[in-house]
Motif scaffolding. Structure first.
Motif, PDB file in Angstrom:
ATOM      1  N   SER A 170       2.456 -11.803  -9.688  1.00  0.00           N
ATOM      2  CA  SER A 170       1.938 -10.716  -8.848  1.00  0.00           C
ATOM      3  C   SER A 170       2.916  -9.554  -8.771  1.00  0.00           C
ATOM      4  O   SER A 170       2.508  -8.391  -8.726  1.00  0.00           O
ATOM      5  N   SER A 171       4.214  -9.833  -8.763  1.00  0.00           N
ATOM      6  CA  SER A 171       5.199  -8.769  -8.617  1.00  0.00           C
ATOM      7  C   SER A 171       5.418  -7.987  -9.894  1.00  0.00           C
ATOM      8  O   SER A 171       5.709  -6.789  -9.855  1.00  0.00           O
ATOM      9  N   THR A 172       5.273  -8.617 -11.044  1.00  0.00           N
ATOM     10  CA  THR A 172       5.554  -7.940 -12.309  1.00  0.00           C
ATOM     11  C   THR A 172       4.306  -7.470 -13.036  1.00  0.00           C
ATOM     12  O   THR A 172       4.308  -6.398 -13.646  1.00  0.00           O
ATOM     13  N   LEU A 173       3.222  -8.254 -12.962  1.00  0.00           N
ATOM     14  CA  LEU A 173       2.011  -7.943 -13.729  1.00  0.00           C
ATOM     15  C   LEU A 173       0.858  -7.464 -12.858  1.00  0.00           C
ATOM     16  O   LEU A 173      -0.103  -6.892 -13.365  1.00  0.00           O
ATOM     17  N   THR A 218       3.147  -3.968 -17.065  1.00  0.00           N
ATOM     18  CA  THR A 218       4.447  -3.898 -16.391  1.00  0.00           C
ATOM     19  C   THR A 218       4.803  -2.494 -15.922  1.00  0.00           C
ATOM     20  O   THR A 218       5.108  -2.273 -14.741  1.00  0.00           O
ATOM     21  N   ALA A 219       4.785  -1.533 -16.824  1.00  0.00           N
ATOM     22  CA  ALA A 219       5.155  -0.163 -16.449  1.00  0.00           C
ATOM     23  C   ALA A 219       4.121   0.435 -15.500  1.00  0.00           C
ATOM     24  O   ALA A 219       4.473   1.166 -14.569  1.00  0.00           O
ATOM     25  N   ARG A 220       2.852   0.132 -15.730  1.00  0.00           N
ATOM     26  CA  ARG A 220       1.804   0.643 -14.832  1.00  0.00           C
ATOM     27  C   ARG A 220       2.005   0.138 -13.404  1.00  0.00           C
ATOM     28  O   ARG A 220       1.901   0.898 -12.439  1.00  0.00           O
ATOM     29  N   VAL A 221       2.270  -1.146 -13.267  1.00  0.00           N
ATOM     30  CA  VAL A 221       2.394  -1.750 -11.941  1.00  0.00           C
ATOM     31  C   VAL A 221       3.571  -1.149 -11.177  1.00  0.00           C
ATOM     32  O   VAL A 221       3.444  -0.802 -10.000  1.00  0.00           O
ATOM     33  N   THR A 281       4.514 -16.562   1.139  1.00  0.00           N
ATOM     34  CA  THR A 281       4.733 -16.564  -0.314  1.00  0.00           C
ATOM     35  C   THR A 281       5.476 -15.278  -0.665  1.00  0.00           C
ATOM     36  O   THR A 281       6.673 -15.269  -0.846  1.00  0.00           O
ATOM     37  N   ASN A 282       4.749 -14.181  -0.741  1.00  0.00           N
ATOM     38  CA  ASN A 282       5.381 -12.871  -0.909  1.00  0.00           C
ATOM     39  C   ASN A 282       4.435 -11.815  -0.358  1.00  0.00           C
ATOM     40  O   ASN A 282       3.310 -12.119   0.051  1.00  0.00           O
ATOM     41  N   CYS A 283       4.893 -10.588  -0.318  1.00  0.00           N
ATOM     42  CA  CYS A 283       4.077  -9.497   0.222  1.00  0.00           C
ATOM     43  C   CYS A 283       4.058  -8.370  -0.799  1.00  0.00           C
ATOM     44  O   CYS A 283       5.053  -7.670  -0.971  1.00  0.00           O
ATOM     45  N   THR A 284       2.930  -8.210  -1.473  1.00  0.00           N
ATOM     46  CA  THR A 284       2.820  -7.166  -2.487  1.00  0.00           C
ATOM     47  C   THR A 284       2.350  -5.840  -1.903  1.00  0.00           C
ATOM     48  O   THR A 284       2.523  -4.794  -2.517  1.00  0.00           O
ATOM     49  N   ARG A 285       1.755  -5.894  -0.707  1.00  0.00           N
ATOM     50  CA  ARG A 285       1.302  -4.655  -0.056  1.00  0.00           C
ATOM     51  C   ARG A 285       1.281  -4.882   1.447  1.00  0.00           C
ATOM     52  O   ARG A 285       0.583  -5.756   1.941  1.00  0.00           O
ATOM     53  N   ARG A 286       2.055  -4.104   2.182  1.00  0.00           N
ATOM     54  CA  ARG A 286       2.109  -4.255   3.633  1.00  0.00           C
ATOM     55  C   ARG A 286       0.874  -3.650   4.298  1.00  0.00           C
ATOM     56  O   ARG A 286       0.339  -2.642   3.826  1.00  0.00           O
ATOM     57  N   THR A 287       0.470  -4.265   5.380  1.00  0.00           N
ATOM     58  CA  THR A 287      -0.560  -3.664   6.205  1.00  0.00           C
ATOM     59  C   THR A 287       0.115  -2.724   7.209  1.00  0.00           C
ATOM     60  O   THR A 287       1.287  -2.894   7.544  1.00  0.00           O
ATOM     61  N   VAL A 288      -0.623  -1.748   7.662  1.00  0.00           N
ATOM     62  CA  VAL A 288      -0.125  -0.819   8.682  1.00  0.00           C
ATOM     63  C   VAL A 288      -1.130  -0.823   9.822  1.00  0.00           C
ATOM     64  O   VAL A 288      -2.284  -0.456   9.643  1.00  0.00           O
ATOM     65  N   SER A 289      -0.693  -1.286  10.974  1.00  0.00           N
ATOM     66  CA  SER A 289      -1.581  -1.377  12.130  1.00  0.00           C
ATOM     67  C   SER A 289      -1.112  -0.430  13.224  1.00  0.00           C
ATOM     68  O   SER A 289       0.035   0.019  13.236  1.00  0.00           O
TER      69      SER A 289
END
Length: 843
Positions: free
Chosen positions: A322-325, A562-565, A731-739
């Motif tokens: 998820s973090s690289t691809l 990879t570069a896109r992500v 696990t991990n956080c690929t995108r934080r929520t904003v509340s």
């Protein structure tokens, strides 16, 4: 790089005519179906090319290779339901489609698949599409093409104060000082802003700010996340420091990934001539693959390790992919992916790459003992031999010291007994000859009374006997010298392959580790494989070489993701949303890019090198983005027409207002209060629970370190940070929520951290005012300058001064607060400013 369809086990005796999709199938579809499925595809199904046909629309893929009777497209055309016009397909056309599917639904063509799985192509940036608009930055020209199409353009530039505050908070996570703002405002040079950007990118605080984003996606935590104890991981913080150092040094992103996935396989570190900083960085980097929850412990039953390891293996693979691809391969654990071209075999083939290091069926040390000693084998042998010599010397010195003390204690006791009253002397001698456990109560009392006679301490002996003092002091000094001569090699929490070959990896039926299916070989998802980015494993000394092969494949410029992500991730933190909004999901089930041409150009430029910079330079990418007109424009665009055309600002006709992340809020409060400890690196700062249940940072009421250095304990997140959406690392956080919640306002107004730092800020203002001479600005002006880097308006100044007066009167009515009424009133004003929207939002 095309879309992959799962082949079926067709009868080998059955042959099908070879049908060309481009020459035979596509012409039929265009002739019969283009009215509904070409330019504006109905139900999301486009027949534009092989990839779009295989992807399908809202009903999913209409093609199951090898099985026309189960393929929706064949069922619809053969039943006559489609196309719903008089122009039905002829029987020979229907048969041809059936034969094409039976033969494997093959085809060629560059776009034979999902857009993100095909290599990005960097078209030349367009010319400025709007006459008389100067747009030297390619980013702006890409964006202006879409803006022109709908008849709108960029908003006015942000004012200089807003701009410098924005770029400082974005690049280093701290606001500028009032003096820095004034200097920028007074600088008439056209390159003034660019020089600010370059200064910030060279600031060590850049690494501290941007490391937080990577540590999120890496799932970094300082604890194991097991049981209520949630045991702290030794040495985990070294990986955090590696990330900060790498970002500050602008280590190329491809190298950054390779070190984290296979740093141990990049060097023969055990047999190297010397342990170098490069080796240590690469080994420390592999802590990336040790961030997942690991329940293997010395005090747990080892028969449960298999289950624990399978869980950790799944989480580690999820973090890695998820973090690289940016794809959801983890969804294929129990069955083929429902929405993406990933099979269960793809999932377990990737898992086999990690099997050399994470071996559910092999012998395994508990997690706390899986460390890598920071030294070559010769270093370790030298350290062992040296320490054995020193230990022997220490043991001998301890014996000499003990004998010396015993000798002089005996002399002491003999001399002191003679001076005791005769009534106590003989009974004391008798009592001292008896073991303590066998002494009578009377004897114990007597021994306790004359303890200093029977058992003198060394300080007394040194004072009494000069020769004892000289010899004992020498023994002590020699012992300290021997201890210091011992060699302690640090331990690194890294990953490494086991000595023996890894066990076979099998598909687990329904994801159950007790039900083995077919054996698989290490590999990558077939839908991401082609001749340009093939996956080849070459064993390396002492390791399988599998992770190095994976690292080389992921970090290849030919990899479509990879570069896109990474470019999209960096873009998202500067604009509040990615070009692909689903940062973690570039698959078919994710969102489409708002501007694919721009994203592809950024990705290719990033990998090749931007404006003469080194390939894969993230600092160069930051510089390109923040110097664009799009980034520098105001967030307060008032165009009614633009709002009606693009209310969500997907085309970026204005900048987006963004709230600071939780850590930046805390850091900025410390910076503003003058209590920020700028020390970098090292062990994390602990947390503690208040009687109220609030989890706070140890010593937070005084000086505090940046939030990147706080202990990340899975079970006990710091309350302030948790309130403002810091993720709990399951696990991990690929995108934080904003509340935006009422509890956030309560935390600001009533939290212990804010209360303490408001007091410190008030003290800072008082000290600043006392040190000034001549025309002194009012306290309110000074507070605004420190907190918001601007002077208050006339209205704000009047209200602020009235607030101070009113609060001081309130405190003066109380005997408890009367003596500190002025200071407390100023602290309340500081609290108000620190809690304001202007303070915690990036405009």
């Amino acid at each position: 790089g095309g879309f992959s369809i799962i082949p079926t086990r067709a009868d080998k005796s059955t042959t099908h005519p070879k049908i060309s999709f481009e020459k035979q199938i596509l012409p039929v579809l265009m002739k019969r179906c283009s009215s509904c499925h070409d330019k504006t595809p109905s139900a999301g199904f486009s027949i534009a090319n092989l990839g779009s046909v295989l992807e399908g629309g809202r009903s999913g893929s209409p093609v199951i290779a090898g099985k026309p009777e189960k393929s929706l497209i064949y069922k619809l055309v053969s039943s006559g339901k489609m196309p719903p016009t008089p122009s039905k397909l002829k029987p020979d056309e229907i048969k041809m489609i059936g034969d094409w599917i039976s033969g494997g639904a093959q085809g060629t063509g560059r776009r034979a698949g999902h857009w993100a799985f095909a290599a990005p192509i960097a078209a030349d940036p367009p010319q400025t599409p709007i006459p008389f608009v100067y747009a030297p930055n390619p980013i702006d020209r890409f964006l202006l093409v879409d803006l022109k199409r709908v008849g709108i353009t960029f908003s006015a530039p942000a004012d200089k104060r807003t701009l410098i505050r924005r770029v400082c908070l974005d690049l280093i996570g701290l606001p500028p000082t009032h003096e820095e703002v004034d200097k920028f405002l007074a600088d008439p040079n056209p390159d003034a802003y660019v020089r600010v950007v370059d200064r910030l990118l060279g600031d060590p605080r850049y690494g501290e700010r941007w490391a937080r984003h990577w540590l999120d996606t890496a799932g970094y935590a300082d604890s194991e996340g097991v049981l209520e104890e949630d045991r702290i991981r030794p040495n985990a913080w070294r990986y955090r420091d590696y990330v900060i150092r790498s970002l500050n040094a602008d280590i190329p992103y491809d190298r950054f990934l390779k070190e984290q996935i296979a740093g141990d396989e990049m060097f023969d570190y055990k047999n190297a001539p010397a342990w170098t900083p490069e080796i240590e960085a690469a080994i420390t980097a592999t802590g990336f693959l040790r961030t997942a929850v690991d329940a293997t412990r010395d005090d747990f039953n080892t028969h449960q390790f298999t289950e624990y390891q399978y869980r950790m293996l799944h989480d580690t693979q999820t973090i890695l992919v998820s973090s690289t691809l940016g794809v959801t391969l983890q969804c294929a654990r129990c069955h083929d992916h429902k929405y993406e071209p990933f099979t269960q075999k793809d999932y377990y083939s990737m898992q086999a790459i990690l099997a050399g290091a994470i071996r559910p069926d092999g012998v395994l040390l508990p997690t706390s003992r899986r460390q890598i000693v920071a030294g070559t084998l010769s270093d370790q042998a030298h350290a062992k031999a040296t320490n054995e010599r020193m230990d022997a010397a220490i043991k001998q010195l301890d014996k000499k010291s003990a004998d010396l003390v015993a000798k002089y204690r005996k002399l002491w006791t003999s001399s002191k007994l003679a001076a005791l009253p005769e009534a106590d002397r003989i009974p004391l001698q008798s009592a001292s000859a008896v073991a303590p456990a066998s002494q009578s109560p009377t004897q114990k009392t007597l021994v306790a009374k004359y303890k200093s006679v029977l058992d003198p301490d060394t300080a007394s002996l040194k004072k009494e006997y000069a020769e004892f003092s000289a010899v004992f002091t020498k023994f002590t000094a020699d012992r300290e010298t021997a201890i210091k001569a011992k060699i302690v090699l640090p331990e690194l929490r890294g990953i490494y392959d086991q000595d023996s070959p890894p066990p076979d990896t099998h598909i687990l039926i329904r994801g159950e580790n007790s039900q083995f299916g077919d054996k698989v070989q290490p590999g990558i998802p077939t839908s991401l494989s082609d001749t340009l980015r093939s996956f080849r494993v070459t064993p390396v000394t002492g390791s399988t070489g599998r992770r190095l092969a994976l690292a080389n494949w992921i970090a290849s410029p030919a990899n479509p993701l990879t570069a896109r992500v990474e470019a999209n991730r960096i873009w998202a933190y500067h604009f509040g949303s990615g070009i692909v909004p689903t940062i973690e999901n570039f698959g078919k089930s994710g969102a489409l890019p708002s501007n694919q041409r721009l994203l592809d150009w950024l990705a290719v430029s990033f990998a090749r090198g931007i404006d003469g910079a080194s390939p894969w330079s993230r600092k160069a990418l930051h510089r390109l983005i923040v110097t664009s007109t799009a980034y520098q424009q105001s967030s307060r665009g008032h165009s009614t027409f633009a709002k009606s055309i693009d209310p969500e600002n997907k085309l970026l006709w204005r900048q987006n207002v963004r709230r600071m992340e939780a850590e930046i809020i805390r850091d900025t409060v410390l910076f503003t209060a003058g209590t920020l400890d700028t020390k970098m690196y090292g062990e994390p700062v602990g947390e503690e629970a208040k009687p109220s249940g609030e989890i706070t940072v140890v010593g937070e009421e005084k000086v505090g370190r940046r939030s990147i250095y706080l202990l990340v304990r899975r079970s006990r997140p710091v309350t302030l940070l948790n309130t403002f959406d810091t993720p709990v690392m399951e696990t991990n956080c690929t995108r934080r929520t904003v509340s935006t919640t009422p509890t956030q306002s309560l935390a600001l107004l009533n939290g212990s951290f804010y209360a303490a730092q408001s007091q410190r800020m008030a003290e800072r203002i008082a000290g600043s005012m006392a040190g000034k001479s001549g025309t002194v600005p009012s306290t309110v002006v000074e507070a605004y300058r420190i907190a918001l880097q601007r002077d208050p308006s006339i209205k704000e100044l009047a209200r602020g001064e009235q607030f101070l007066k009113d609060q001081q009167e309130v405190y003066s009515r109380s005997d408890k607060w009367k003596a500190v009424a002025s200071k407390s009133a100023l602290a309340d004003l500081c609290l108000t400013l620190l809690s304001s929207d202007e303070f915690i939002y990036v405009d």
